[in-house]
Design a protein around this motif. Structure first.
Motif, PDB file in Angstrom:
ATOM      1  N   PRO A   1      -3.249   5.630   2.485  1.00 61.19           N
ATOM      2  CA  PRO A   1      -3.820   6.892   1.793  1.00 61.19           C
ATOM      3  C   PRO A   1      -4.658   7.596   2.835  1.00 61.19           C
ATOM      4  O   PRO A   1      -5.240   7.066   3.760  1.00 61.19           O
ATOM      5  CB  PRO A   1      -4.756   6.633   0.758  1.00 61.19           C
ATOM      6  CG  PRO A   1      -4.732   5.095   0.440  1.00 61.19           C
ATOM      7  CD  PRO A   1      -4.341   4.487   1.648  1.00 61.19           C
ATOM      8  N   GLN A   2      -4.134   9.193   3.110  1.00 60.11           N
ATOM      9  CA  GLN A   2      -4.746   9.835   4.046  1.00 60.11           C
ATOM     10  C   GLN A   2      -6.206   9.668   4.141  1.00 60.11           C
ATOM     11  O   GLN A   2      -6.902   9.858   5.170  1.00 60.11           O
ATOM     12  CB  GLN A   2      -4.581  11.229   3.636  1.00 60.11           C
ATOM     13  CG  GLN A   2      -4.470  12.275   4.894  1.00 60.11           C
ATOM     14  CD  GLN A   2      -3.334  12.658   5.479  1.00 60.11           C
ATOM     15  OE1 GLN A   2      -2.384  12.831   4.661  1.00 60.11           O
ATOM     16  NE2 GLN A   2      -2.968  13.092   6.815  1.00 60.11           N
TER      17      GLN A   2
ATOM     18  N   ALA B   1     -15.913   5.542   3.038  1.00 61.24           N
ATOM     19  CA  ALA B   1     -14.770   5.133   1.836  1.00 61.24           C
ATOM     20  C   ALA B   1     -15.354   4.267   0.997  1.00 61.24           C
ATOM     21  O   ALA B   1     -14.877   2.982   1.033  1.00 61.24           O
ATOM     22  CB  ALA B   1     -13.432   4.844   2.455  1.00 61.24           C
ATOM     23  N   PRO B   2     -16.547   4.633   0.304  1.00 63.82           N
ATOM     24  CA  PRO B   2     -17.234   3.563  -0.402  1.00 63.82           C
ATOM     25  C   PRO B   2     -16.286   2.606  -1.449  1.00 63.82           C
ATOM     26  O   PRO B   2     -16.801   1.598  -1.871  1.00 63.82           O
ATOM     27  CB  PRO B   2     -18.245   4.523  -1.308  1.00 63.82           C
ATOM     28  CG  PRO B   2     -18.068   5.660  -0.543  1.00 63.82           C
ATOM     29  CD  PRO B   2     -16.786   5.907   0.002  1.00 63.82           C
TER      30      PRO B   2
ATOM     31  N   GLN C   1       0.788  -1.293   0.177  1.00 63.85           N
ATOM     32  CA  GLN C   1       0.046  -0.077   0.001  1.00 63.85           C
ATOM     33  C   GLN C   1       0.738   1.285  -0.087  1.00 63.85           C
ATOM     34  O   GLN C   1       0.519   2.506  -0.728  1.00 63.85           O
ATOM     35  CB  GLN C   1      -0.934   0.143   1.102  1.00 63.85           C
ATOM     36  CG  GLN C   1      -2.073  -0.788   1.198  1.00 63.85           C
ATOM     37  CD  GLN C   1      -3.202  -0.369   0.068  1.00 63.85           C
ATOM     38  OE1 GLN C   1      -3.117   0.843  -0.600  1.00 63.85           O
ATOM     39  NE2 GLN C   1      -4.259  -1.003  -0.166  1.00 63.85           N
ATOM     40  N   GLY C   2       1.730   1.166   0.889  1.00 60.63           N
ATOM     41  CA  GLY C   2       2.659   2.523   0.916  1.00 60.63           C
ATOM     42  C   GLY C   2       3.593   2.766  -0.270  1.00 60.63           C
ATOM     43  O   GLY C   2       3.634   3.784  -0.688  1.00 60.63           O
ATOM     44  N   LEU C   3       4.000   1.635  -1.180  1.00 57.43           N
ATOM     45  CA  LEU C   3       4.816   1.760  -2.437  1.00 57.43           C
ATOM     46  C   LEU C   3       3.760   2.315  -3.568  1.00 57.43           C
ATOM     47  O   LEU C   3       4.173   3.252  -4.083  1.00 57.43           O
ATOM     48  CB  LEU C   3       5.455   0.625  -2.899  1.00 57.43           C
ATOM     49  CG  LEU C   3       6.404  -0.049  -1.525  1.00 57.43           C
ATOM     50  CD1 LEU C   3       7.284  -1.149  -2.318  1.00 57.43           C
ATOM     51  CD2 LEU C   3       7.562   1.304  -1.469  1.00 57.43           C
TER      52      LEU C   3
ATOM     53  N   LEU D   1      -9.948   3.963   9.161  1.00 57.23           N
ATOM     54  CA  LEU D   1      -9.117   3.138  10.081  1.00 57.23           C
ATOM     55  C   LEU D   1      -9.555   3.400  11.504  1.00 57.23           C
ATOM     56  O   LEU D   1      -9.674   2.713  12.255  1.00 57.23           O
ATOM     57  CB  LEU D   1      -7.684   3.505   9.952  1.00 57.23           C
ATOM     58  CG  LEU D   1      -6.852   2.699  10.738  1.00 57.23           C
ATOM     59  CD1 LEU D   1      -6.601   1.025  10.474  1.00 57.23           C
ATOM     60  CD2 LEU D   1      -5.177   3.340  10.420  1.00 57.23           C
ATOM     61  N   ASP D   2      -9.787   4.810  11.995  1.00 60.28           N
ATOM     62  CA  ASP D   2     -10.121   5.235  13.057  1.00 60.28           C
ATOM     63  C   ASP D   2     -11.658   4.723  13.584  1.00 60.28           C
ATOM     64  O   ASP D   2     -11.578   4.331  14.713  1.00 60.28           O
ATOM     65  CB  ASP D   2     -10.082   6.637  13.036  1.00 60.28           C
ATOM     66  CG  ASP D   2     -10.121   7.396  14.479  1.00 60.28           C
ATOM     67  OD1 ASP D   2      -9.143   6.690  15.376  1.00 60.28           O
ATOM     68  OD2 ASP D   2     -10.876   8.158  14.875  1.00 60.28           O
TER      69      ASP D   2
END
Ligand SMILES: Cc1cc2nc3c(=O)[nH]c(=O)nc-3n(C[C@H](O)[C@H](O)[C@H](O)COP(=O)(O)OP(=O)(O)OC[C@H]3O[C@@H](n4cnc5c(N)ncnc54)[C@H](O)[C@@H]3O)c2cc1C
Length: 374
Positions: free
Chosen positions: A59-60, A221-222, A17-19, A66-67
């Motif tokens: 992603p931001q 986040a649909p 995901q980060g890459l 996530l929270d």
């Protein structure tokens, strides 16, 4: 730059995901025939370091999701007898964030292409410095960097650092999960405690989602599809050294050790979801000897597998993913060469990885032993 990752576990997916977010080409190769081929649904305690690393790779725009899908854990840290009377103190009460591994994997999989049924069997470093990975199905793939995120039995480690091998602690856990009904909500005060009975020690932990994951994704986040998972109690029965199940199911094996226990505890194990109960062998991998930095590296349990009693294996794998992501971005943007970036990552990872394994081993005796008075 192209990166191949062996293993679609927490560390490998988090790195991918980060890459992806940094615009670096990445392919993930997973041995399992399908992403949900086996039980992976236990609850993980996330430390502030692990949570921050996870956020760093996502992603931001997914941070609010996530929270919403984590839970707030409180562990009283008591030692109880099989009738739920307190007979000691395991440690200080513990607060923290918990997340369901199955839900987290779904979030981490979003937007990634994972090649399943792709068990890595070996690799070759080519004359031009790239690395060619070989798979059991006969295919191969070439990349600038191969990351072995393939867990405790890592096939990448077997080639890169054959002297580093797992050690079996002899400890076995039967782990399961049971829907958090009204009856079991009454056991909440015992979360984070050890119940020391004659047949074995039982550990309890609750997973209460701040928001049910499927609904949270639909609202926040649909583009993310999360499974419909409800609150549950995670329990783990520690079997005596070398314990095996014989012909029984994991759930039956746990129950057979609970004769005469408090009826709520027996009911908890009786009413567990049989598809989400399993036997786990606790093995550790201690990172000792470093190798010269090259186009192959390791991440997570592949190089520093901890005992779950430390509650830090996933946190350390996520920390690796975020650190390696940042080092590789330096290389992709020309501020560092690739081998320098891999060397920077490995130097730091070996230090905190060894500490994480030691911490988990230090925590093991308190979980497997019985109190003098029990
Ligand atoms: C019961 C239990 C509770 C735990 N609780 C916590 C906790 O509260 N907090 C915490 O921080 N940690 C916890 N852990 C530890 C944590 O789950 C692991 O440390 C973490 O999952 C390691 O991630 P990983 O990506 O390195 O490896 P894994 O998640 O094991 O992923 C490795 C992947 O590689 C694949 N693979 C294997 N071989 C190959 C191959 N040859 N080719 C391709 N793919 C391959 C595997 O199928 C797997 O998908 C717990 C562990 C257990 C068992």
């Amino acid at each position: 730059m192209r990166v191949s990752i062996a293993g679609a576990g927490l560390g490998g997916l988090c790195l991918a995901q980060g890459l992806r977010g940094a615009g670096i080409d990445v392919d993930v190769y997973e041995r399992d025939p399908a992403i949900t081929a086996r039980f992976q649904g236990y609850r993980l305690m996330l430390s502030p370091v692990g949570y921050e690393a996870l956020q760093g790779c996502l992603p931001q725009r997914w941070h609010p999701l996530l929270d919403a899908i984590v839970g707030d854990a409180y562990g009283a840290g008591l030692i109880l007898d099989s009738q739920l009377n307190q007979v000691g103190q395991l440690g200080p009460g513990r607060t923290g964030i918990v997340i369901d591994r199955h839900v987290l994997r779904h979030l981490l999989l979003t937007g990634l292409t994972v090649h399943t049924g792709a068990a890595l069997t070996g690799y070759d470093v080519l004359d031009d410095g790239k690395v060619e990975t070989r798979f059991a199905h006969g295919g191969s793939a070439t990349a600038d960097l191969l990351v072995g995120a393939d867990g405790v039995t890592s096939a990448v480690r077997a080639v890169l650092s054959p002297q580093t091998t797992p050690t079996d602690t002899g400890v076995r856990f039967v782990i399961g999960r049971t829907p958090l009904t009204e009856r079991f909500a009454g056991l909440s005060w015992a979360a984070g405690s050890k119940i020391a009975g004659d047949g074995g020690n039982l550990l309890l932990g609750a997973m209460r989602f701040r928001t049910p994951p499927m609904e949270a994704a639909q609202e926040l986040a649909p583009e993310v599809t999360l499974p419909d998972v409800r609150d549950y109690v995670r329990w783990a029965m520690v079997l005596p050294s070398g314990g095996s199940l014989g012909a029984t199911t994991p759930q039956e094996a746990a129950l057979s050790r609970m004769e005469g226990w408090h009826p709520d505890l027996q009911a908890l194990v009786e009413q567990a979801d049989p598809d989400n109960s399993t036997l786990l062998s606790i093995r550790v991998v201690e990172p000792r000897e470093r190798w010269a930095p090259g186009p192959v590296t390791l991440l997570g349990d592949a190089i520093h597998a901890t005992s779950p009693t430390g509650g830090n294996g996933a946190n350390t794998a996520l920390r690796d993913a975020d650190l390696l992501r940042r080092c590789l971005i330096e290389a992709a943007e020309g501020r560092q060469d690739l081998l320098g970036a891999v060397g920077d990552y490995e130097r730091q990872m070996f230090g905190y990885g060894a500490e994480a394994v030691q911490h988990s081993l230090d925590a093991l005796p308190a979980i497997i032993s019985k109190p003098v008075s029990a």
